[in-house]
Design a protein around this motif. Structure first.
Motif, PDB file in Angstrom:
ATOM      1  N   PHE A  40     -66.033  -4.076  74.149  1.00  0.00           N
ATOM      2  CA  PHE A  40     -67.252  -4.600  73.526  1.00  0.00           C
ATOM      3  C   PHE A  40     -67.038  -4.823  72.030  1.00  0.00           C
ATOM      4  O   PHE A  40     -67.484  -5.805  71.467  1.00  0.00           O
ATOM      5  CB  PHE A  40     -68.399  -3.614  73.760  1.00  0.00           C
ATOM      6  CG  PHE A  40     -69.729  -4.074  73.254  1.00  0.00           C
ATOM      7  CD1 PHE A  40     -70.435  -5.053  73.933  1.00  0.00           C
ATOM      8  CD2 PHE A  40     -70.285  -3.528  72.117  1.00  0.00           C
ATOM      9  CE1 PHE A  40     -71.663  -5.474  73.475  1.00  0.00           C
ATOM     10  CE2 PHE A  40     -71.510  -3.947  71.658  1.00  0.00           C
ATOM     11  CZ  PHE A  40     -72.200  -4.930  72.344  1.00  0.00           C
ATOM     12  N   LEU A  41     -66.335  -3.897  71.388  1.00  0.00           N
ATOM     13  CA  LEU A  41     -66.000  -3.994  69.966  1.00  0.00           C
ATOM     14  C   LEU A  41     -64.494  -3.984  69.795  1.00  0.00           C
ATOM     15  O   LEU A  41     -63.781  -3.341  70.555  1.00  0.00           O
ATOM     16  CB  LEU A  41     -66.586  -2.818  69.184  1.00  0.00           C
ATOM     17  CG  LEU A  41     -68.090  -2.719  69.119  1.00  0.00           C
ATOM     18  CD1 LEU A  41     -68.494  -1.425  68.434  1.00  0.00           C
ATOM     19  CD2 LEU A  41     -68.672  -3.895  68.386  1.00  0.00           C
ATOM     20  N   LYS A  42     -64.029  -4.671  68.770  1.00  0.00           N
ATOM     21  CA  LYS A  42     -62.599  -4.738  68.501  1.00  0.00           C
ATOM     22  C   LYS A  42     -62.362  -4.426  67.032  1.00  0.00           C
ATOM     23  O   LYS A  42     -63.023  -4.984  66.163  1.00  0.00           O
ATOM     24  CB  LYS A  42     -62.081  -6.136  68.837  1.00  0.00           C
ATOM     25  CG  LYS A  42     -60.616  -6.333  68.619  1.00  0.00           C
ATOM     26  CD  LYS A  42     -60.226  -7.745  69.020  1.00  0.00           C
ATOM     27  CE  LYS A  42     -58.779  -8.017  68.727  1.00  0.00           C
ATOM     28  NZ  LYS A  42     -58.402  -9.380  69.104  1.00  0.00           N
ATOM     29  N   PHE A  43     -61.429  -3.504  66.773  1.00  0.00           N
ATOM     30  CA  PHE A  43     -61.073  -3.116  65.412  1.00  0.00           C
ATOM     31  C   PHE A  43     -59.604  -3.429  65.166  1.00  0.00           C
ATOM     32  O   PHE A  43     -58.764  -3.163  66.011  1.00  0.00           O
ATOM     33  CB  PHE A  43     -61.290  -1.618  65.186  1.00  0.00           C
ATOM     34  CG  PHE A  43     -62.728  -1.216  65.217  1.00  0.00           C
ATOM     35  CD1 PHE A  43     -63.540  -1.432  64.126  1.00  0.00           C
ATOM     36  CD2 PHE A  43     -63.266  -0.618  66.343  1.00  0.00           C
ATOM     37  CE1 PHE A  43     -64.857  -1.060  64.149  1.00  0.00           C
ATOM     38  CE2 PHE A  43     -64.585  -0.245  66.379  1.00  0.00           C
ATOM     39  CZ  PHE A  43     -65.390  -0.469  65.278  1.00  0.00           C
ATOM     40  N   ASP A  44     -59.328  -3.962  64.013  1.00  0.00           N
ATOM     41  CA  ASP A  44     -57.949  -4.170  63.586  1.00  0.00           C
ATOM     42  C   ASP A  44     -57.639  -3.164  62.497  1.00  0.00           C
ATOM     43  O   ASP A  44     -58.436  -2.945  61.590  1.00  0.00           O
ATOM     44  CB  ASP A  44     -57.747  -5.596  63.056  1.00  0.00           C
ATOM     45  CG  ASP A  44     -57.919  -6.637  64.151  1.00  0.00           C
ATOM     46  OD1 ASP A  44     -57.488  -6.372  65.281  1.00  0.00           O
ATOM     47  OD2 ASP A  44     -58.484  -7.714  63.865  1.00  0.00           O
ATOM     48  N   GLY A  45     -56.482  -2.540  62.590  1.00  0.00           N
ATOM     49  CA  GLY A  45     -56.071  -1.541  61.606  1.00  0.00           C
ATOM     50  C   GLY A  45     -54.575  -1.591  61.421  1.00  0.00           C
ATOM     51  O   GLY A  45     -53.911  -2.548  61.826  1.00  0.00           O
ATOM     52  N   ALA A  46     -54.036  -0.556  60.801  1.00  0.00           N
ATOM     53  CA  ALA A  46     -52.594  -0.480  60.565  1.00  0.00           C
ATOM     54  C   ALA A  46     -52.131   0.961  60.738  1.00  0.00           C
ATOM     55  O   ALA A  46     -52.838   1.896  60.379  1.00  0.00           O
ATOM     56  CB  ALA A  46     -52.256  -0.975  59.173  1.00  0.00           C
ATOM     57  N   TYR A  47     -50.954   1.104  61.315  1.00  0.00           N
ATOM     58  CA  TYR A  47     -50.331   2.411  61.390  1.00  0.00           C
ATOM     59  C   TYR A  47     -49.922   2.848  59.988  1.00  0.00           C
ATOM     60  O   TYR A  47     -49.944   2.056  59.040  1.00  0.00           O
ATOM     61  CB  TYR A  47     -49.099   2.368  62.297  1.00  0.00           C
ATOM     62  CG  TYR A  47     -49.421   2.164  63.755  1.00  0.00           C
ATOM     63  CD1 TYR A  47     -49.948   3.199  64.513  1.00  0.00           C
ATOM     64  CD2 TYR A  47     -49.202   0.936  64.366  1.00  0.00           C
ATOM     65  CE1 TYR A  47     -50.249   3.019  65.853  1.00  0.00           C
ATOM     66  CE2 TYR A  47     -49.506   0.745  65.705  1.00  0.00           C
ATOM     67  CZ  TYR A  47     -50.025   1.790  66.440  1.00  0.00           C
ATOM     68  OH  TYR A  47     -50.331   1.613  67.762  1.00  0.00           O
ATOM     69  N   SER A  48     -49.542   4.102  59.848  1.00  0.00           N
ATOM     70  CA  SER A  48     -49.161   4.612  58.534  1.00  0.00           C
ATOM     71  C   SER A  48     -47.938   3.884  57.969  1.00  0.00           C
ATOM     72  O   SER A  48     -47.757   3.816  56.762  1.00  0.00           O
ATOM     73  CB  SER A  48     -48.901   6.117  58.598  1.00  0.00           C
ATOM     74  OG  SER A  48     -47.916   6.395  59.575  1.00  0.00           O
ATOM     75  N   ASN A  49     -47.125   3.275  58.842  1.00  0.00           N
ATOM     76  CA  ASN A  49     -45.963   2.524  58.367  1.00  0.00           C
ATOM     77  C   ASN A  49     -46.297   1.063  58.053  1.00  0.00           C
ATOM     78  O   ASN A  49     -45.425   0.276  57.736  1.00  0.00           O
ATOM     79  CB  ASN A  49     -44.817   2.597  59.380  1.00  0.00           C
ATOM     80  CG  ASN A  49     -45.165   1.944  60.707  1.00  0.00           C
ATOM     81  OD1 ASN A  49     -46.250   1.417  60.887  1.00  0.00           O
ATOM     82  ND2 ASN A  49     -44.232   2.004  61.638  1.00  0.00           N
ATOM     83  N   GLY A  50     -47.576   0.685  58.184  1.00  0.00           N
ATOM     84  CA  GLY A  50     -48.015  -0.668  57.855  1.00  0.00           C
ATOM     85  C   GLY A  50     -48.057  -1.623  59.032  1.00  0.00           C
ATOM     86  O   GLY A  50     -48.527  -2.749  58.898  1.00  0.00           O
TER      87      GLY A  50
ATOM     88  N   ILE B 277     -59.980   7.162  65.784  1.00  0.00           N
ATOM     89  CA  ILE B 277     -58.785   7.867  65.334  1.00  0.00           C
ATOM     90  C   ILE B 277     -58.540   9.046  66.266  1.00  0.00           C
ATOM     91  O   ILE B 277     -59.420   9.841  66.547  1.00  0.00           O
ATOM     92  CB  ILE B 277     -58.945   8.365  63.878  1.00  0.00           C
ATOM     93  CG1 ILE B 277     -59.145   7.190  62.947  1.00  0.00           C
ATOM     94  CG2 ILE B 277     -57.784   9.230  63.456  1.00  0.00           C
ATOM     95  CD1 ILE B 277     -57.963   6.261  62.851  1.00  0.00           C
ATOM     96  N   GLY B 278     -57.356   9.146  66.765  1.00  0.00           N
ATOM     97  CA  GLY B 278     -56.995  10.232  67.659  1.00  0.00           C
ATOM     98  C   GLY B 278     -57.155   9.892  69.126  1.00  0.00           C
ATOM     99  O   GLY B 278     -56.635  10.599  69.969  1.00  0.00           O
ATOM    100  N   LEU B 279     -57.864   8.818  69.456  1.00  0.00           N
ATOM    101  CA  LEU B 279     -58.005   8.464  70.863  1.00  0.00           C
ATOM    102  C   LEU B 279     -56.761   7.760  71.380  1.00  0.00           C
ATOM    103  O   LEU B 279     -56.400   7.914  72.541  1.00  0.00           O
ATOM    104  CB  LEU B 279     -59.222   7.559  71.076  1.00  0.00           C
ATOM    105  CG  LEU B 279     -60.582   8.191  70.829  1.00  0.00           C
ATOM    106  CD1 LEU B 279     -61.682   7.166  71.009  1.00  0.00           C
ATOM    107  CD2 LEU B 279     -60.807   9.361  71.751  1.00  0.00           C
ATOM    108  N   GLY B 280     -56.122   6.978  70.530  1.00  0.00           N
ATOM    109  CA  GLY B 280     -54.977   6.226  70.985  1.00  0.00           C
ATOM    110  C   GLY B 280     -53.733   6.471  70.174  1.00  0.00           C
ATOM    111  O   GLY B 280     -52.826   5.673  70.174  1.00  0.00           O
ATOM    112  N   GLY B 281     -53.668   7.542  69.415  1.00  0.00           N
ATOM    113  CA  GLY B 281     -52.503   7.821  68.608  1.00  0.00           C
ATOM    114  C   GLY B 281     -52.873   7.987  67.154  1.00  0.00           C
ATOM    115  O   GLY B 281     -54.042   8.090  66.790  1.00  0.00           O
ATOM    116  N   LYS B 282     -51.888   7.983  66.288  1.00  0.00           N
ATOM    117  CA  LYS B 282     -52.125   8.165  64.857  1.00  0.00           C
ATOM    118  C   LYS B 282     -52.301   6.812  64.188  1.00  0.00           C
ATOM    119  O   LYS B 282     -51.407   5.985  64.232  1.00  0.00           O
ATOM    120  CB  LYS B 282     -50.946   8.904  64.226  1.00  0.00           C
ATOM    121  CG  LYS B 282     -50.724  10.283  64.784  1.00  0.00           C
ATOM    122  CD  LYS B 282     -49.510  10.922  64.180  1.00  0.00           C
ATOM    123  CE  LYS B 282     -49.261  12.280  64.811  1.00  0.00           C
ATOM    124  NZ  LYS B 282     -48.047  12.898  64.306  1.00  0.00           N
TER     125      LYS B 282
END
Length: 172
Positions: free
Chosen positions: A32-42, A163-168
């Motif tokens: 229903f919702l989509k978020f774009d982010g980045a891992y700590s390595n970019g 955060i924490g549901l699918g990894g770091k």
């Protein structure tokens, strides 16, 4: 007049079935919702969530049949939220309206089927078997469906609930 009213009843039934299927698919899916982010390595990533589930992607490496090389497959699954996921009252309200919408949508579907089938038997002066309360039912169902958008004002969008549901992950 009966053929025209039967056609209107069947057309309204088509709209009711379409609306019910779209409502059901939209409420139960995990994207229903989509978020774009980045891992700590970019490296960028995308996470998706719904009212009841979130999308989880799994990579599976399988050795090829000849023993040389690997094949990589990505699987998407819809998982229930973990017990530690903080679901705020606004999110719970959106979930409650999803349940209300389903119940009244199902009742609208059944009453639409009855109206379409009973048009020739129980016709009013205008040739329609639709009752006055059905318009109110359709309006209330539509308003309830719209109030599911309260999810957009919940902590699902305003915090880092994924955060924490699918990894770091880190958010941009």
């Amino acid at each position: 007049m009966a053929a025209k009213s039967q056609g209107f009843s069947i057309l309204s039934l088509v709209f009711i079935v379409t609306a019910f299927c779209c409502m059901w698919a939209g409420s139960i899916r995990c994207n229903f919702l989509k978020f774009d982010g980045a891992y700590s390595n970019g490296e960028p990533f995308t996470m998706e969530l719904g009212l009841w589930y979130y999308a989880f992607y799994t990579w599976v490496l399988q050795q090829s049949g000849s023993g040389i090389g690997f094949s990589a497959y990505q699987y998407e699954t819809c998982n229930s939220y973990e017990s530690y996921t903080q679901i705020d009252p606004t999110w719970k309200t959106a979930q409650a309206f999803a349940i209300i919408t389903f119940i009244f949508g199902l009742f609208s579907l059944i009453s639409g089927c009855v109206s379409a089938c009973a048009t020739n038997c129980f016709r009013s002066d205008y040739g329609f078997a639709t009752r006055g309360w059905q318009a109110s039912l359709y309006l209330f169902t539509a308003i309830s469906q719209g109030l599911e958008l309260l999810l957009l004002a919940s902590n699902a969008c305003n915090s880092k609930v994924l955060i924490g549901l699918g990894g770091k992950q880190t958010w941009n």
